[in-house]
Design an enzyme around this catalytic site. Structure first.
Site, short mmCIF file in Angstrom:
data_model
loop_
_atom_site.label_atom_id
_atom_site.label_comp_id
_atom_site.label_asym_id
_atom_site.label_seq_id
_atom_site.Cartn_x
_atom_site.Cartn_y
_atom_site.Cartn_z
NE ARG A 19 -3.92 1.96 2.42
CZ ARG A 19 -4.19 2.67 3.50
NH1 ARG A 19 -3.54 2.42 4.63
NH2 ARG A 19 -5.09 3.62 3.48
CG HIS A 74 -1.51 5.24 -0.43
ND1 HIS A 74 -2.34 5.86 0.47
CD2 HIS A 74 -2.24 4.22 -0.95
CE1 HIS A 74 -3.52 5.24 0.51
NE2 HIS A 74 -3.46 4.24 -0.35
N GLY A 123 4.47 10.92 -8.09
CA GLY A 123 5.26 9.83 -8.66
C GLY A 123 6.05 9.08 -7.61
CG ASN A 183 -1.06 8.68 2.66
OD1 ASN A 183 -1.48 7.69 2.07
ND2 ASN A 183 -0.49 9.70 2.02
CG HIS A 195 -7.56 -3.65 -2.62
ND1 HIS A 195 -8.63 -2.94 -3.13
CD2 HIS A 195 -6.65 -2.72 -2.28
CE1 HIS A 195 -8.38 -1.65 -3.09
NE2 HIS A 195 -7.18 -1.49 -2.57
#
Length: 323
Positions: A64, A68, A74, A96, A193
């Site tokens: 994750r 993120h 980038g 976050n 996921h």
């Protein structure tokens, strides 16, 4: 004496272009550290393996983290920077707050600084670690192009640009397109996921007062909806309560897609992939053929890792602060 004719302008331009291509490959490829830090990938893998032995949630958290980071500015490790008195950084932006396991990257960086100082960027550590956790969990392996540099800017306000768990397919495609990613990348990368966990706050709106017509999101399997209600009995209740996004949460596999086919996607954005004709056929394909999913996921992870790559940034000594 013979006089050499000057080279045509077109030949000179071609030579320059070939030189540029050569330089481009030299600064971003899978063998970037072969001479300067040949043990880099081994050190990162060992660090990730050790952390996972102590905390089985590490793989999902590092995967994750990679997503993120790459979706904002980038793949430049801007997500790793700590906030300062004058600036609230990405890691403290609302989407976050639940990103964890930064200490794993810190540990890998400390070991790399001992082995080969000022050489391996934090951005490359995150990219390699994301590959390693997938492979460790039974997923595919791919060669990670390296040579990223670390950015110096991190703003919490920019995290509003992350795809939300409530997005429909049109919104998701628009978000991915801004990063140069397409429909295939959207469906394949959503398969990450398979290692995920979500707190109730990200999906409980689907369980109660969903719309004027439906109390519960009609795309949810009824029995599964009740299971989620039992996990999240009160809106805005236990902040630690939640649901794994996959029935095999520690294994990287295609069960995530099979659950979408069964109406058991936890996020509205997940289930939307099966409700929308543009993406449904691909969900069906991945649900039936795990090897196909693995191939497409690996290819999409390479493309994601190419987003916003910095070649003129810095190599941080400490991933939490700029040099």
């Amino acid at each position: 004496m013979a006089v050499l004719a000057p080279k045509p302008r077109s030949c000179v331009m071609i030579a320059l272009l070939l030189a540029m291509v050569s330089v481009s490959k030299a600064v971003f490829d899978a063998h970037y550290y072969d001479r300067t830090c040949p043990q880099a990938e081994k050190i990162i893998l060992q660090t990730v393996q050790n952390a996972t032995r102590h905390d089985p949630k590490v793989p999902a958290r590092l995967l994750r983290m990679f997503f993120h980071d790459c979706f904002i500015r980038g793949c430049d490790a801007s997500l790793l920077l700590d906030s300062t008195p004058g600036n609230k950084a990405e890691k403290d932006g609302p989407p976050n707050i639940s990103v964890r396991a930064f200490y794993v990257i810190d540990d890998a960086k400390a070991r790399l600084e001992t082995a080969c100082p000022h050489t391996v960027s934090c951005a490359d550590i995150v990219a390699v670690a994301a590959r390693d956790v997938v492979t460790m969990a039974g997923g595919p392996y791919w060669n990670v192009p390296k040579g990223r540099k670390d950015g110096r800017v991190s703003n919490a306000s920019e995290t509003v640009n992350l795809p939300a768990p409530t997005f429909n397919v049109t919104q998701l495609l628009q978000s991915f397109a801004k990063r140069g990613l397409g429909l295939k990348d959207l469906v394949a990368l959503s398969g990450g996921h398979t290692l995920g966990f979500s707190h109730c706050s990200s999906f409980e709106a689907r369980l109660r007062n969903f719309s004027l017509i439906h109390d519960v999101d009609p795309t949810l399997n009824r029995a599964f909806a009740q299971q989620l209600k039992n996990k999240c009995p009160k809106p805005n209740g236990d902040r630690n309560a939640g649901q794994f996004l996959d029935a095999t949460s520690l294994t990287f596999d295609n069960v995530y897609y099979r659950r979408l086919v069964a109406g058991e996607g936890v996020f509205g954005s997940d289930q939307a992939l099966y409700s929308d004709y543009r993406t449904r056929w691909m969900v069906d394909s991945f649900a039936k053929d795990q090897s196909l999913f693995f191939r497409e996921f690996a290819a999409s992870m390479v493309r994601l890792g190419n987003v916003g790559v910095l070649h003129n940034g810095e190599v941080r000594v400490n991933c939490r602060t700029v040099n």
